[in-house]
Design a protein around this motif. Sequence first.
Motif: not given
Lengths: 142, 281
Positions: A49-51, A81-82, A112-119, B49-55
């Motif tokens: 589900a896009p969040s 979403e990223p 990216p989604a569900k990801s971590q970066r350091e700064a 990572v970003t492209a729509a999965r279904l596509r």
Amino acid sequence: MTAKSSSDRSKNKEDAPKIPMIEWVVGALGLALVSGAIGLLIYEGLSAAPSPPDIHVSAHTVSTQRNGHVALINVYNQGGEPASRVAISGDLVEPSQQGVVESASTEIEFLPAKSQREAGMFFTRDPKSFELRLRALGYEKP
Amino acid sequence: MPKSSTGRPQTRDRSDTHEYLVALARAFGGAVIFSIPIFMTAEMWELGVTAARLRLGLLMILLVPLLVGLSHLCGFEKTFGWLDDVIDAFAACAVGFITASVVLLLFGELHAGMRWDDVVGKVALQAVPGSIGALLAQSEFGQGNAQRVDRSGHRGEFLLMLIGALFLALSVAPTEEIIIIAQQMSTVHVLALITVSLMIMHAFVYAVEFRGSEPIEEGTTSRSLFLRYTIPGYALALLTSLFLLWTFCRTDGLAIQPLVTSMVVLGFPASIGAAAARLII
């Protein structure tokens, strides 16, 4: 050439199982990889589900340098979403007076989604003597 | 490298296996060479990572029959019958996936702590050019192949064009430059680019048809070639471009005019790839 290849082909039809074992193994590996990837992509595409990006920022280490201090921060995107160009600000706040003493900012190119970066953020004053308020300001949809 | 084809009848199974391993090694070489530019493109990593999965899934699903067709026309080893073509197509996929995983690992693009679906997306996307390259390896490095000549009919020609278009367009479709170029082009530029694309395509088509001194088909004129190969080939290239732009979410939210412009811009490499494929493969 045509005659040879067609006789080759008809000869091979009789002993079709002659396809060497190794061809089957490599082919099966490919089938597994492709169908696995397709399956996962479709599953992910249908189930996710896009969040919007849900970004948490926290400082984990402060180290003292020649020209001041650096606060190392973790930026974690809990959303589905990223996010691109995530702008992050950090304010040093005097706890007693509630006034901002010093500000710094940084930007995460891609999170990216569900990801971590350091700064890191540079301050001239020591963040350890103040309250460090961190927050994400905005992002761009990649 | 020992060529084992002469001792074939006696030691059939062993020499077959040996030949297959040589072909497989060649396939890995093809996969690396053909996908190096795209392995080193940052937009491609992001798109995984970003492209729509279904596509992306649809791209993978469409890839398989394309590879089977390509294996039929010019596989990385001689094939007999559709079953062998299917097996080789999947072998090419295996080569593409393994090459993509290894190279992305070497570049530090795959690392611990990544989500599994990001890993799958990145590897699967990069495996597409790799698996095409694996099958093209035969015609690039192999000792020539007789298969194409007697197997490719009219439909085969368009399959080759489609693969050529997909291949060349794929390596530039993810880049930011497609959008930048499209933005700075006027209508005159677009029309000129269409004309130039068609002219280049037609030059290739003409060169294929008249590779010898005589035309392959009796009574072939340049105009009939233009109508039968160049125009449909260009349409195929444009459709391939549109599909790739859509797959990479480059069409989302675009008005019709920038959409068409982007399609024509990507159609430039796609049409050259389509036309050249018939000459090279």
